[in-house]
Design a protein around this motif. Structure first.
Motif, PDB file in Angstrom:
ATOM      1  N   THR A  24       0.669  -1.202   0.168  1.00  0.00           N
ATOM      2  CA  THR A  24       0.151   0.071   0.036  1.00  0.00           C
ATOM      3  C   THR A  24       1.103   1.431   0.017  1.00  0.00           C
ATOM      4  N   LEU A  25       2.046   1.185   1.104  1.00  0.00           N
ATOM      5  CA  LEU A  25       2.879   2.546   0.901  1.00  0.00           C
ATOM      6  C   LEU A  25       3.565   2.392  -0.320  1.00  0.00           C
ATOM      7  N   ALA A  26       4.035   1.536  -0.692  1.00  0.00           N
ATOM      8  CA  ALA A  26       4.809   1.434  -2.089  1.00  0.00           C
ATOM      9  C   ALA A  26       4.197   2.087  -3.291  1.00  0.00           C
ATOM     10  N   ARG A  27       3.040   1.988  -3.399  1.00  0.00           N
ATOM     11  CA  ARG A  27       2.171   2.290  -4.653  1.00  0.00           C
ATOM     12  C   ARG A  27       2.058   3.949  -4.347  1.00  0.00           C
ATOM     13  N   ARG A  28       2.286   4.623  -3.257  1.00  0.00           N
ATOM     14  CA  ARG A  28       2.505   6.094  -3.195  1.00  0.00           C
ATOM     15  C   ARG A  28       3.527   6.644  -3.673  1.00  0.00           C
ATOM     16  N   LEU A  29       4.744   5.618  -4.041  1.00  0.00           N
ATOM     17  CA  LEU A  29       5.956   6.174  -4.414  1.00  0.00           C
ATOM     18  C   LEU A  29       6.384   5.738  -5.889  1.00  0.00           C
ATOM     19  N   GLY A  30       5.563   4.582  -6.353  1.00  0.00           N
ATOM     20  CA  GLY A  30       5.938   4.158  -7.569  1.00  0.00           C
ATOM     21  C   GLY A  30       5.245   2.717  -7.825  1.00  0.00           C
ATOM     22  N   GLU A  31       6.017   1.989  -8.652  1.00  0.00           N
ATOM     23  CA  GLU A  31       5.457   0.575  -8.913  1.00  0.00           C
ATOM     24  C   GLU A  31       6.043  -0.585  -7.911  1.00  0.00           C
ATOM     25  N   PRO A  32       5.040  -1.169  -7.277  1.00  0.00           N
ATOM     26  CA  PRO A  32       6.038  -2.075  -6.441  1.00  0.00           C
ATOM     27  C   PRO A  32       6.597  -3.300  -7.090  1.00  0.00           C
TER      28      PRO A  32
END
Length: 320
Positions: A24-32
């Motif tokens: 969930t957090l990674a999707r705020r930054l880019g593609e997990p």
């Protein structure tokens, strides 16, 4: 689009909840891009794809189980070099924090541990931490390299978001240090049927006021009625009333559940440091002047041996 490495915590292919929170957090930054290692790694792809992983890099070599930590660092470094991510996210478990620290040294990056949130900032990834026994909130970013960040459980919701989840084999060349510490035996921990303390949405803890190991049955009954984990204060653990693995506090485990119920716990700073970030805190204590009441959302002044059984009974009745 930028990619974010997410280290997968799983048991024989069963993905643990903190990893889904990381996605969930990674999707705020880019593609997990998930990295799953060890036996059953390939079996993680389905659930990881359901929660946003665009790719799943897997390696199932026996070294991950036979030796401590370093093989996992070797693999995560190989993934780092293959992906060139904008950030690396790991859960804040004891092992994952060691993996994170070793990886940061190898790739020349800064590390932030025990974050409770991450977001994209103008000058890079910004991590939020709760520090000094949760008395302050800080926002930090690394000043060199790609940020390596470990995140506390229950810091983000689990939000499904379908993605490709393409499985790719990760080529890993193990270093000479990988076989330095061999695992010679394992003893399975006895299962209580309750959730893991650091991952639980609800925690019920007992302290000095429980007044004996035999009385922890009252705490356990309330926990079981709520589907909660059981915690204990340092005083209760030091007295031998409950296992050290269940200690909540600065020298024990840090928890951040949706609901924390403290029974017979005075609220010493050592204990507060491990639970102060809980979303809702309820205290039951017969001492109206107990420091714990300065912290709580709801407080009950009363004898826990009267209050807790009544609460358990009411919860059980409403569930029925």
């Amino acid at each position: 689009m930028a990619e974010v490495l997410v280290y997968v915590d799983h048991v024989d292919g069963a993905v643990r909840k903190p990893t889904l929170e990381l996605l969930t957090l990674a999707r705020r930054l880019g593609e997990p891009v998930a990295v799953a290692l060890g036996a059953g790694a390939g079996g993680t792809a389905g659930v990881l794809a359901e929660h946003g992983a665009v790719r799943v890099l897997t390696a199932e070599a026996s070294e991950f189980a036979d030796y401590l930590v370093v093989p996992k660092v070797d693999a995560l470094q190989a993934a780092f070099e293959a992906v060139s991510p904008v950030a690396v996210l790991l859960p804040s478990s004891a092992e994952a924090k060691e993996v994170a620290a070793r990886l940061a040294v190898r790739v020349g990056s800064g590390i932030i541990t025990d974050a409770v949130d991450v977001e994209a900032g103008d000058e890079g990834v910004v991590a939020t931490q709760s520090v000094f026994a949760a008395s302050y909130t800080t926002k930090s970013r690394v000043s060199r390299g790609v940020p390596v960040i470990t995140v506390k459980p229950n810091s983000a919701p689990v939000e499904p978001a379908a993605a490709a989840g393409a499985v790719e084999a990760l080529a890993v060349v193990f270093s000479e240090l990988a076989t330095g510490t061999k695992v010679v035996s394992r003893t399975p921990r006895e299962s209580t049927g309750r959730p893991e303390l650091t991952e639980a949405a609800i925690v019920v803890s007992g302290g000095r006021g429980v007044n004996g190991a035999e009385n922890f049955a009252v705490i356990e009954a309330l926990a079981d009625s709520l589907g909660a984990a059981v915690g204990a204060s340092r005083a209760a653990v030091d007295a031998g009333w409950y296992p050290h693995t269940n200690q909540v506090g600065q020298t024990g485990k840090s928890v951040s559940p949706q609901l924390y119920i403290a029974s017979g716990i005075s609220g010493a700073i050592q204990h507060r440091a491990g639970m102060q970030t809980s979303k809702t805190i309820v205290a039951i204590n017969k001492d109206a002047e107990a420091p714990i009441f300065d912290l709580v959302d709801y407080g009950v002044v009363g004898d826990l041996f009267n209050v807790v059984p009544q609460l358990t009974g009411e919860i059980t009745a409403r569930k029925g």
